[in-house]
Design a protein around this motif. Structure first.
Motif, mmCIF file in Angstrom:
data_model
loop_
_atom_site.group_PDB
_atom_site.id
_atom_site.type_symbol
_atom_site.label_atom_id
_atom_site.label_comp_id
_atom_site.label_asym_id
_atom_site.label_seq_id
_atom_site.Cartn_x
_atom_site.Cartn_y
_atom_site.Cartn_z
ATOM 1 N N LEU A 129 7.820 -3.071 4.387
ATOM 2 C CA LEU A 129 6.611 -3.321 5.168
ATOM 3 C C LEU A 129 6.222 -2.077 5.964
ATOM 4 N N CYS A 130 7.183 -1.445 6.601
ATOM 5 C CA CYS A 130 6.904 -0.213 7.352
ATOM 6 C C CYS A 130 6.447 0.912 6.430
ATOM 7 N N LEU A 131 7.081 1.023 5.271
ATOM 8 C CA LEU A 131 6.705 2.077 4.328
ATOM 9 C C LEU A 131 5.309 1.828 3.769
ATOM 10 N N ALA A 132 5.014 0.585 3.405
ATOM 11 C CA ALA A 132 3.675 0.257 2.891
ATOM 12 C C ALA A 132 2.605 0.526 3.946
ATOM 13 N N THR A 133 2.893 0.213 5.187
ATOM 14 C CA THR A 133 1.938 0.462 6.275
ATOM 15 C C THR A 133 1.664 1.953 6.401
ATOM 16 N N THR A 134 2.714 2.747 6.309
ATOM 17 C CA THR A 134 2.551 4.199 6.404
ATOM 18 C C THR A 134 1.751 4.733 5.221
ATOM 19 N N ILE A 135 2.047 4.263 4.037
ATOM 20 C CA ILE A 135 1.304 4.695 2.850
ATOM 21 C C ILE A 135 -0.170 4.319 3.011
ATOM 22 N N TYR A 136 -0.427 3.103 3.447
ATOM 23 C CA TYR A 136 -1.803 2.641 3.640
ATOM 24 C C TYR A 136 -2.533 3.536 4.642
ATOM 25 N N LEU A 137 -1.918 3.774 5.787
ATOM 26 C CA LEU A 137 -2.588 4.545 6.839
ATOM 27 C C LEU A 137 -2.730 6.018 6.496
ATOM 28 N N GLU A 138 -1.734 6.578 5.831
ATOM 29 C CA GLU A 138 -1.745 8.015 5.547
ATOM 30 C C GLU A 138 -2.470 8.368 4.252
ATOM 31 N N LYS B 40 4.981 10.308 17.185
ATOM 32 C CA LYS B 40 4.046 11.308 16.641
ATOM 33 C C LYS B 40 4.479 11.933 15.322
ATOM 34 N N GLN B 41 5.146 11.149 14.480
ATOM 35 C CA GLN B 41 5.570 11.672 13.188
ATOM 36 C C GLN B 41 4.681 11.171 12.051
ATOM 37 N N PHE B 42 4.329 9.888 12.082
ATOM 38 C CA PHE B 42 3.509 9.289 11.035
ATOM 39 C C PHE B 42 2.403 8.473 11.689
ATOM 40 N N ALA B 43 1.430 8.091 10.899
ATOM 41 C CA ALA B 43 0.249 7.383 11.390
ATOM 42 C C ALA B 43 0.541 6.118 12.200
ATOM 43 N N PRO B 44 1.574 5.325 11.889
ATOM 44 C CA PRO B 44 1.771 4.117 12.695
ATOM 45 C C PRO B 44 1.900 4.359 14.197
ATOM 46 N N THR B 45 2.318 5.562 14.606
ATOM 47 C CA THR B 45 2.406 5.845 16.042
ATOM 48 C C THR B 45 1.240 6.680 16.546
ATOM 49 N N ILE B 46 0.384 7.100 15.659
ATOM 50 C CA ILE B 46 -0.733 7.956 16.047
ATOM 51 C C ILE B 46 -2.046 7.167 16.071
ATOM 52 N N VAL B 47 -2.182 6.235 15.151
ATOM 53 C CA VAL B 47 -3.401 5.443 15.010
ATOM 54 C C VAL B 47 -3.443 4.353 16.084
ATOM 55 N N ALA C 137 -0.491 -0.042 -1.804
ATOM 56 C CA ALA C 137 0.494 0.590 -0.928
ATOM 57 C C ALA C 137 1.822 -0.176 -0.973
ATOM 58 N N VAL C 138 1.748 -1.499 -1.001
ATOM 59 C CA VAL C 138 2.962 -2.321 -1.082
ATOM 60 C C VAL C 138 3.686 -2.046 -2.400
ATOM 61 N N GLN C 139 2.931 -1.991 -3.482
ATOM 62 C CA GLN C 139 3.535 -1.729 -4.795
ATOM 63 C C GLN C 139 4.208 -0.358 -4.807
ATOM 64 N N VAL C 140 3.532 0.654 -4.303
ATOM 65 C CA VAL C 140 4.105 2.007 -4.268
ATOM 66 C C VAL C 140 5.359 2.027 -3.388
ATOM 67 N N ALA C 141 5.318 1.321 -2.261
ATOM 68 C CA ALA C 141 6.473 1.287 -1.358
ATOM 69 C C ALA C 141 7.695 0.702 -2.052
ATOM 70 N N PHE C 142 7.516 -0.429 -2.735
ATOM 71 C CA PHE C 142 8.651 -1.048 -3.420
ATOM 72 C C PHE C 142 9.170 -0.166 -4.548
ATOM 73 N N GLU C 143 8.256 0.434 -5.315
ATOM 74 C CA GLU C 143 8.673 1.313 -6.411
ATOM 75 C C GLU C 143 9.426 2.538 -5.884
ATOM 76 N N ALA C 144 8.908 3.122 -4.814
ATOM 77 C CA ALA C 144 9.546 4.315 -4.245
ATOM 78 C C ALA C 144 10.928 3.974 -3.706
ATOM 79 N N GLN C 145 11.041 2.847 -3.024
ATOM 80 C CA GLN C 145 12.349 2.467 -2.496
ATOM 81 C C GLN C 145 13.348 2.179 -3.612
ATOM 82 N N ALA C 146 12.892 1.539 -4.667
ATOM 83 C CA ALA C 146 13.787 1.263 -5.798
ATOM 84 C C ALA C 146 14.269 2.571 -6.420
ATOM 85 N N ASP C 147 13.360 3.512 -6.589
ATOM 86 C CA ASP C 147 13.734 4.803 -7.164
ATOM 87 C C ASP C 147 14.690 5.546 -6.236
#
Length: 172
Positions: free
Chosen positions: A21-30, A67-74, A89-99
């Protein structure tokens, strides 16, 4: 849905369930307007940082580090309205974590060694002079630090000969 709600939800979910969820949020925002490759590269930077342990022990710790990624800046009141981009973003997050669960040599890394990224048309961080790994879409990826996973603590060895034998331990 509001960013503040998503971050609250991630804070009450147990680890490691909150990390996607945190990774998908970051992908979405960034990178919601970037290609899947660009989104994967953003995820990879966050996962590499988590693996190093320098920004925290979970993906949520890493992407909410000050101040590292968008979740703390936006603005936390931001409404994340693009459902199609969120699903991607959710799909990419799950795929990236699996890899990223694979051994380092077997991963399909997009930006090997990248520890930072920036949209240089929007920001010019001081570390943008470090070696560039790649430019994908609007983001340029940099190797600012050589991030390596923390070394596992050595397993203590036990001198079996120095231990009392089973018969000695049972004696009255």
């Amino acid at each position: 849905m509001k960013l503040s709600f998503v971050l609250w939800l991630a804070s009450v979910l147990p680890q490691p369930a909150a990390d996607p969820l945190c990774l998908a949020t970051t992908i979405y925002l960034e990178a919601r307007d970037q290609s899947s490759l660009g989104q994967r590269a953003v995820a990879e930077v966050a996962l590499r940082r988590r693996e190093s342990g320098q920004w925290g022990e979970s993906v949520c710790d890493v992407v909410t580090a000050r101040k590292q990624f968008a979740p703390t800046i936006v603005n936390p009141g931001l409404r994340m309205k693009n459902l199609r981009a969120w699903e991607r973003a959710v799909q990419v997050a799950f795929e990236a974590q699996a890899d990223w669960q694979l051994p380092a040599g077997e991963r399909k890394e997009v930006v090997p060694g990248a520890s930072h990224f920036a949209a240089l048309d929007l920001a010019n961080p001081s570390w943008a002079t470090y070696p560039q790994v790649a430019t994908i879409g609007d983001h340029t990826f940099f190797r600012v630090q050589r991030l390596t996973p923390p070394k596992a603590a050595p397993v203590p060895t036990v001198n079996v000969a120095a231990l009392p034998s089973a018969t000695q331990r049972m004696a009255p």
